[in-house]
Design a protein around this motif. Sequence first.
Motif, PDB file in Angstrom:
ATOM      1  N   ALA A 192      -0.060  13.578   8.575  1.00  0.00           N
ATOM      2  CA  ALA A 192      -1.027  13.430   9.669  1.00  0.00           C
ATOM      3  C   ALA A 192      -1.177  11.977  10.094  1.00  0.00           C
ATOM      4  O   ALA A 192      -1.159  11.655  11.285  1.00  0.00           O
ATOM      5  N   THR A 193      -1.330  11.077   9.111  1.00  0.00           N
ATOM      6  CA  THR A 193      -1.562   9.668   9.454  1.00  0.00           C
ATOM      7  C   THR A 193      -0.300   8.979   9.945  1.00  0.00           C
ATOM      8  O   THR A 193      -0.377   7.900  10.548  1.00  0.00           O
ATOM      9  N   THR A 194       0.861   9.569   9.709  1.00  0.00           N
ATOM     10  CA  THR A 194       2.100   9.002  10.241  1.00  0.00           C
ATOM     11  C   THR A 194       2.260   9.314  11.716  1.00  0.00           C
ATOM     12  O   THR A 194       2.598   8.437  12.523  1.00  0.00           O
ATOM     13  N   PHE A 195       2.000  10.581  12.092  1.00  0.00           N
ATOM     14  CA  PHE A 195       2.348  11.025  13.440  1.00  0.00           C
ATOM     15  C   PHE A 195       1.170  11.038  14.416  1.00  0.00           C
ATOM     16  O   PHE A 195       1.375  10.837  15.613  1.00  0.00           O
ATOM     17  N   LEU A 196      -0.044  11.285  13.931  1.00  0.00           N
ATOM     18  CA  LEU A 196      -1.172  11.388  14.859  1.00  0.00           C
ATOM     19  C   LEU A 196      -1.488  10.080  15.583  1.00  0.00           C
ATOM     20  O   LEU A 196      -1.692  10.086  16.803  1.00  0.00           O
ATOM     21  N   ALA A 232       0.828  -1.209   0.000  1.00  0.00           N
ATOM     22  CA  ALA A 232       0.000   0.000   0.000  1.00  0.00           C
ATOM     23  C   ALA A 232       0.864   1.260   0.000  1.00  0.00           C
ATOM     24  O   ALA A 232       0.571   2.230  -0.710  1.00  0.00           O
ATOM     25  N   GLU A 233       1.939   1.245   0.794  1.00  0.00           N
ATOM     26  CA  GLU A 233       2.833   2.405   0.846  1.00  0.00           C
ATOM     27  C   GLU A 233       3.552   2.591  -0.487  1.00  0.00           C
ATOM     28  O   GLU A 233       3.726   3.724  -0.959  1.00  0.00           O
ATOM     29  N   ILE A 234       3.968   1.489  -1.112  1.00  0.00           N
ATOM     30  CA  ILE A 234       4.629   1.579  -2.419  1.00  0.00           C
ATOM     31  C   ILE A 234       3.675   2.167  -3.454  1.00  0.00           C
ATOM     32  O   ILE A 234       4.056   3.032  -4.259  1.00  0.00           O
ATOM     33  N   ALA A 235       2.413   1.718  -3.422  1.00  0.00           N
ATOM     34  CA  ALA A 235       1.432   2.211  -4.387  1.00  0.00           C
ATOM     35  C   ALA A 235       1.199   3.710  -4.221  1.00  0.00           C
ATOM     36  O   ALA A 235       1.184   4.469  -5.208  1.00  0.00           O
ATOM     37  N   THR A 236       1.026   4.167  -2.975  1.00  0.00           N
ATOM     38  CA  THR A 236       0.792   5.601  -2.756  1.00  0.00           C
ATOM     39  C   THR A 236       2.034   6.418  -3.100  1.00  0.00           C
ATOM     40  O   THR A 236       1.928   7.559  -3.558  1.00  0.00           O
ATOM     41  N   ALA A 296      -5.165   5.203   2.369  1.00  0.00           N
ATOM     42  CA  ALA A 296      -5.269   3.747   2.218  1.00  0.00           C
ATOM     43  C   ALA A 296      -4.415   2.975   3.216  1.00  0.00           C
ATOM     44  O   ALA A 296      -4.927   2.060   3.894  1.00  0.00           O
ATOM     45  N   PRO A 297      -3.094   3.257   3.360  1.00  0.00           N
ATOM     46  CA  PRO A 297      -2.305   2.500   4.337  1.00  0.00           C
ATOM     47  C   PRO A 297      -2.856   2.617   5.751  1.00  0.00           C
ATOM     48  O   PRO A 297      -2.871   1.642   6.511  1.00  0.00           O
ATOM     49  N   PHE A 298      -3.344   3.811   6.095  1.00  0.00           N
ATOM     50  CA  PHE A 298      -3.883   4.014   7.437  1.00  0.00           C
ATOM     51  C   PHE A 298      -5.142   3.178   7.656  1.00  0.00           C
ATOM     52  O   PHE A 298      -5.307   2.545   8.699  1.00  0.00           O
ATOM     53  N   VAL A 299      -6.032   3.185   6.674  1.00  0.00           N
ATOM     54  CA  VAL A 299      -7.277   2.415   6.795  1.00  0.00           C
ATOM     55  C   VAL A 299      -6.976   0.926   6.916  1.00  0.00           C
ATOM     56  O   VAL A 299      -7.565   0.218   7.747  1.00  0.00           O
ATOM     57  N   LEU A 300      -6.046   0.423   6.091  1.00  0.00           N
ATOM     58  CA  LEU A 300      -5.655  -0.984   6.181  1.00  0.00           C
ATOM     59  C   LEU A 300      -5.052  -1.299   7.545  1.00  0.00           C
ATOM     60  O   LEU A 300      -5.379  -2.318   8.174  1.00  0.00           O
ATOM     61  N   ALA A 301      -4.175  -0.418   8.009  1.00  0.00           N
ATOM     62  CA  ALA A 301      -3.531  -0.646   9.308  1.00  0.00           C
ATOM     63  C   ALA A 301      -4.555  -0.618  10.431  1.00  0.00           C
ATOM     64  O   ALA A 301      -4.468  -1.399  11.388  1.00  0.00           O
TER      65      ALA A 301
END
Length: 661
Positions: free
Chosen positions: A101-105, A25-29, A47-52
Amino acid sequence: MQKIINYVRTLPRIYWIYTAILLLAEIATFVLRPDLPGLYTQSLQFAPFVLALGFCIFFAIKKGFVRALYTYSLLSFFFLALDYNTASYNGAGHAGLIQIATTFLPVGLFWIALFVRWNFRRIKERDSRKAILLALLSWGLYALAFPPLPLGPLALLLLVPWFIVLNKFGRAQAMFATFWSAILYNTINYYWIYNVMNVETAPSGLILFGLFLLIAYFSAYNVLAGFVYTLVKDISIKGHRVLLWIFPVFYAGIEMTRTRGDFSFPWSHLGYAFGNHLTLLQALPWIGIFGYTALVIASNQVVALGFDTIQKSDCRNRTMLLRKIAPRIAIPFSIIAVLFIQGSAVLSQPEATPFFNAEHEGNPNIALVQPSIQQGAKWSKERFEGIVNKTLGMVQDSVKPGADLIVLAETAIPDHIRRQPGVIRRLHNVSNKKNASILTGALDYKRNDPGSIRRFDIYNAAFLFTPDDIRFPQRYIKKHLVPFSERIPFDDIFPILNYVDLGEGDFVPGKETPVYGKFQWTPYICYDAIFGDLVREAIRAGSRLMVNITNDGWFGKSTAPYQHMNLIRYRAIENGMPVARLANSGVSLFIDQYGHYDMNTEIFVDAVIQRKVPLKTRDTLYSHIGDSVETALLWFFLVYLLFSLALYKVQTQRQKKQILL
């Protein structure tokens, strides 16, 4: 290494499936990121956040949540860094706001939740409640020691309850008490920043949140100091607690770290508590502000250790112990006595009389014009003409003949001065009419080359107009910019930060410390003048007078203008450097090289004060060695910290081996 291999082998298959899906997912984004400079938004990066999130709910049930969260955060951060460093547009960088935001929050909220849970556990403990009451008493009272508040000399005793907490209670209880007492201390010290909400362009909620983060950030310094103390208090080197006895120097080193770098804000060093008592400040030319901080810590530490000795002793020997610890209890009184005697001896000298020899022909006559413009109205285009007319009208009507230098406040001309040719002509005319130089604050700019991240470099500057000189005035640019108010820290290292808009000034710092005119004086804007290295730099260049312009009107009717004035006074005494200080809304005053005040104005009143100011004739030790001392303190801080951690680890391992044996 074998432990790591064994740990990896124990990970369940579902974890590796989760990691592989996240990686894809991270590669795709990353591959599908937009071709835009700076900060951008892209819904796909959810997407990566929702999957995680789905997997983390599953792992929370299966007790693998923490591992799953950190895996997501590390992968997301890696691709965020990759995105930033592989798509540079004229040095601007490239990053998605959603991914930031989705990395740090998530991990930030998780840490906050852990912190809240930890605090609930602590507050249930009786020892923690005792510890926090003692620490709150200690740091709450210390916050009332800084001018204009009255408890200054008691600084040598006020931290005793805190050191008792560090000596008596466990580390968890001590850190709990230290953090929340530091929050109280820094809130009292910096409450006045909330007034910025009344005039700043950023949303009030954002400023309030920033103030909370600032207070928490400063409180972390107290926590670090307390944590290291709990490490070294039981460490012995050949039977001696050497690290414990040199802890005051380490604390001074912690304060020194607040004077360097993009986050520098050296406002409330402990040694500033003596500012209401001129006699007690005359050791500054020898030991500087950090010497006073070390004295404060040493005094409180020694007295607290004396109480700790009494508590641990046999009750039958209390009388004998009281006799033994009496010298420790006498330490703060001895320090006050020595400072008083030394200060009295210095101030009894003929040349230390207030403004000695001021009327000498070679000394400048300086006028300070305090128009007390309300900050909320200052940047109104509709009121620009009125503000300029009021300020220059006060110059015309109230500055007496014979002035050599007329000083106007920081941003007295509330605009980019190059956009106001009419005001420039007026200032030249007033300078010629009064036959005096005029120093005024204003903004300035420089247009950058096409394609640069910044279209313009904006400066908070001061301009010197001289009689019979029609050229563009000489310019001084403020060197130390207030973090997050005048500049986003590290925007030169991470150019993408130039796209962030929090309502800050986005100024560019200056690089020069000039020396002007036949009187050899140096201008300083706002809190430039509280940085000792800048003062010493000017002295080495031949400067004999500081002219400080500032605008403390941001902070309303509060303790801030008096705290700021106190810091300037310390620099004057420390370096034997007289000061003419003008604040838009006060406090404006003159300070001689021994720290005497004259013609202090009240805050938020219109005033013009004028007098002859004696130039620097006093050479101080600290003006020569200050740079070396402060650099040494930084190195001492780092070495002490690493050495303490290493020794504590060694000692802990030895104790474990002894228990096993």
